[in-house]
Scaffold this motif. Structure first.
Motif, mmCIF file in Angstrom:
data_model
loop_
_atom_site.group_PDB
_atom_site.id
_atom_site.type_symbol
_atom_site.label_atom_id
_atom_site.label_comp_id
_atom_site.label_asym_id
_atom_site.label_seq_id
_atom_site.Cartn_x
_atom_site.Cartn_y
_atom_site.Cartn_z
ATOM 1 N N ILE A 31 0.871 -1.178 0.000
ATOM 2 C CA ILE A 31 0.000 0.000 0.000
ATOM 3 C C ILE A 31 0.906 1.225 0.000
ATOM 4 O O ILE A 31 1.575 1.506 0.984
ATOM 5 N N THR A 32 0.915 1.947 -1.123
ATOM 6 C CA THR A 32 1.847 3.072 -1.256
ATOM 7 C C THR A 32 1.158 4.329 -1.775
ATOM 8 O O THR A 32 1.660 4.979 -2.675
ATOM 9 N N VAL A 33 0.002 4.657 -1.209
ATOM 10 C CA VAL A 33 -0.699 5.877 -1.613
ATOM 11 C C VAL A 33 -0.638 6.896 -0.483
ATOM 12 O O VAL A 33 -0.417 6.549 0.671
ATOM 13 N N GLY A 34 -0.878 8.153 -0.850
ATOM 14 C CA GLY A 34 -0.831 9.228 0.123
ATOM 15 C C GLY A 34 -2.050 9.263 1.032
ATOM 16 O O GLY A 34 -3.075 8.628 0.763
ATOM 17 N N PRO A 35 -1.959 10.022 2.122
ATOM 18 C CA PRO A 35 -2.994 10.047 3.150
ATOM 19 C C PRO A 35 -4.359 10.551 2.677
ATOM 20 O O PRO A 35 -5.381 10.208 3.278
ATOM 21 N N GLY A 36 -4.400 11.316 1.624
ATOM 22 C CA GLY A 36 -5.687 11.778 1.114
ATOM 23 C C GLY A 36 -6.539 10.650 0.563
ATOM 24 O O GLY A 36 -7.771 10.753 0.515
ATOM 25 N N TRP A 37 -5.888 9.577 0.154
ATOM 26 C CA TRP A 37 -6.619 8.422 -0.396
ATOM 27 C C TRP A 37 -6.831 7.316 0.631
ATOM 28 O O TRP A 37 -7.489 6.326 0.343
ATOM 29 N N GLY A 127 -6.918 14.869 0.710
ATOM 30 C CA GLY A 127 -8.294 14.397 0.641
ATOM 31 C C GLY A 127 -9.295 15.451 0.202
ATOM 32 O O GLY A 127 -10.483 15.158 0.058
ATOM 33 N N ASP A 128 -8.851 16.678 -0.031
ATOM 34 C CA ASP A 128 -9.746 17.729 -0.531
ATOM 35 C C ASP A 128 -10.086 17.451 -1.996
ATOM 36 O O ASP A 128 -9.410 16.664 -2.659
ATOM 37 N N PRO A 129 -11.113 18.116 -2.513
ATOM 38 C CA PRO A 129 -11.421 17.959 -3.937
ATOM 39 C C PRO A 129 -10.198 18.310 -4.787
ATOM 40 O O PRO A 129 -9.463 19.253 -4.476
ATOM 41 N N VAL A 135 2.762 17.507 -15.152
ATOM 42 C CA VAL A 135 3.912 18.404 -15.264
ATOM 43 C C VAL A 135 5.079 17.584 -15.795
ATOM 44 O O VAL A 135 5.493 16.605 -15.175
ATOM 45 N N ASP A 136 5.581 17.979 -16.948
ATOM 46 C CA ASP A 136 6.750 17.318 -17.549
ATOM 47 C C ASP A 136 6.594 15.797 -17.608
ATOM 48 O O ASP A 136 7.528 15.054 -17.312
ATOM 49 N N GLY A 137 5.417 15.322 -17.954
ATOM 50 C CA GLY A 137 5.182 13.895 -18.080
ATOM 51 C C GLY A 137 4.888 13.181 -16.767
ATOM 52 O O GLY A 137 4.707 11.973 -16.751
ATOM 53 N N TRP A 138 4.860 13.914 -15.656
ATOM 54 C CA TRP A 138 4.515 13.341 -14.353
ATOM 55 C C TRP A 138 3.056 13.644 -14.056
ATOM 56 O O TRP A 138 2.595 14.777 -14.211
ATOM 57 N N TYR A 139 2.329 12.634 -13.609
ATOM 58 C CA TYR A 139 0.909 12.756 -13.354
ATOM 59 C C TYR A 139 0.652 12.740 -11.854
ATOM 60 O O TYR A 139 1.278 11.971 -11.121
ATOM 61 N N ARG A 140 -0.308 13.560 -11.428
ATOM 62 C CA ARG A 140 -0.640 13.602 -10.015
ATOM 63 C C ARG A 140 -2.065 14.096 -9.852
ATOM 64 O O ARG A 140 -2.476 15.043 -10.511
ATOM 65 N N THR A 141 -2.812 13.448 -8.979
ATOM 66 C CA THR A 141 -4.154 13.903 -8.648
ATOM 67 C C THR A 141 -4.062 14.644 -7.329
ATOM 68 O O THR A 141 -3.691 14.059 -6.300
ATOM 69 N N CYS A 142 -4.359 15.941 -7.384
ATOM 70 C CA CYS A 142 -4.212 16.761 -6.180
ATOM 71 C C CYS A 142 -5.093 18.004 -6.269
ATOM 72 O O CYS A 142 -5.624 18.330 -7.324
ATOM 73 N N CYS A 143 -5.206 18.678 -5.136
ATOM 74 C CA CYS A 143 -5.937 19.943 -5.074
ATOM 75 C C CYS A 143 -5.029 21.061 -5.606
ATOM 76 O O CYS A 143 -3.840 20.843 -5.864
ATOM 77 N N ASP A 144 -5.593 22.251 -5.747
ATOM 78 C CA ASP A 144 -4.811 23.376 -6.270
ATOM 79 C C ASP A 144 -3.627 23.716 -5.361
ATOM 80 O O ASP A 144 -2.535 24.023 -5.840
#
Length: 157
Positions: A31-37, A127-129, A135-144
């Motif tokens: 399990i290697t996901v961040g605390p928001g998930w 965990g926020d919307p 960015v430069d081929g790196w993908y990330r799901t995050c808030c602003d």
């Protein structure tokens, strides 16, 4: 809560969802996901455990990995390997999907899709919307806020 504490909590509460042969080394990457998930991981484990109990398939499926890939939550679950009934090959094959989709496999897949869809709209850090950023081929799901911090760390702002 630290990442290690979260993993230990999941490991303790959902023991039937994980291969008892996992080593400590396996658990370091399971399990290697961040605390928001983390709440989504918890929800997936709770609902899949309930589903497996309702269908009498507890201990017949194992979560193999939960991670982020290309900014998306990935959950890999497989049926428990069955020993081959062949004299010359007595070992167990691992991670083989069943030849035909079963009702439980379809329900687990639907649940995984629902949880992944929620993660696609949730910042992995807090965990926020949020949403997918690249960015430069790196993908990330995050808030602003975390997107801005990510850009700053990469030297883009």
């Amino acid at each position: 809560m630290t990442h290690d504490e979260f993993v230990a909590s999941i490991r303790e509460r959902y023991v039937d969802l994980f291969d008892p042969d996992n080593t400590e080394g396996d658990w370091a990457y399971l399990i290697t996901v961040g605390p928001g998930w983390w709440p989504l991981v918890e929800e997936y484990c709770a609902e899949s455990q309930t589903l497996l109990r309702e269908h009498g398939e507890t201990g017949k499926w194992f979560i193999r990995q939960i991670k982020e890939k290309f900014g998306e939550l990935r959950i890999y679950i497989r049926p428990v390997a069955e020993p081959l009934n062949v004299d010359w090959y007595s070992e167990t094959l691992r991670d083989i999907d069943p030849p035909q989709p079963t009702p439980v496999a379809e329900l687990l897949s639907d649940l995984r899709g629902q949880i992944t869809e929620q993660a696609n709209r949730t910042c992995e850090e807090c965990g926020d919307p949020g949403g997918l950023h690249v960015v430069d081929g790196w993908y990330r799901t995050c808030c602003d806020k975390h997107f801005q911090k990510w850009q700053e760390r990469k030297g883009l702002k």
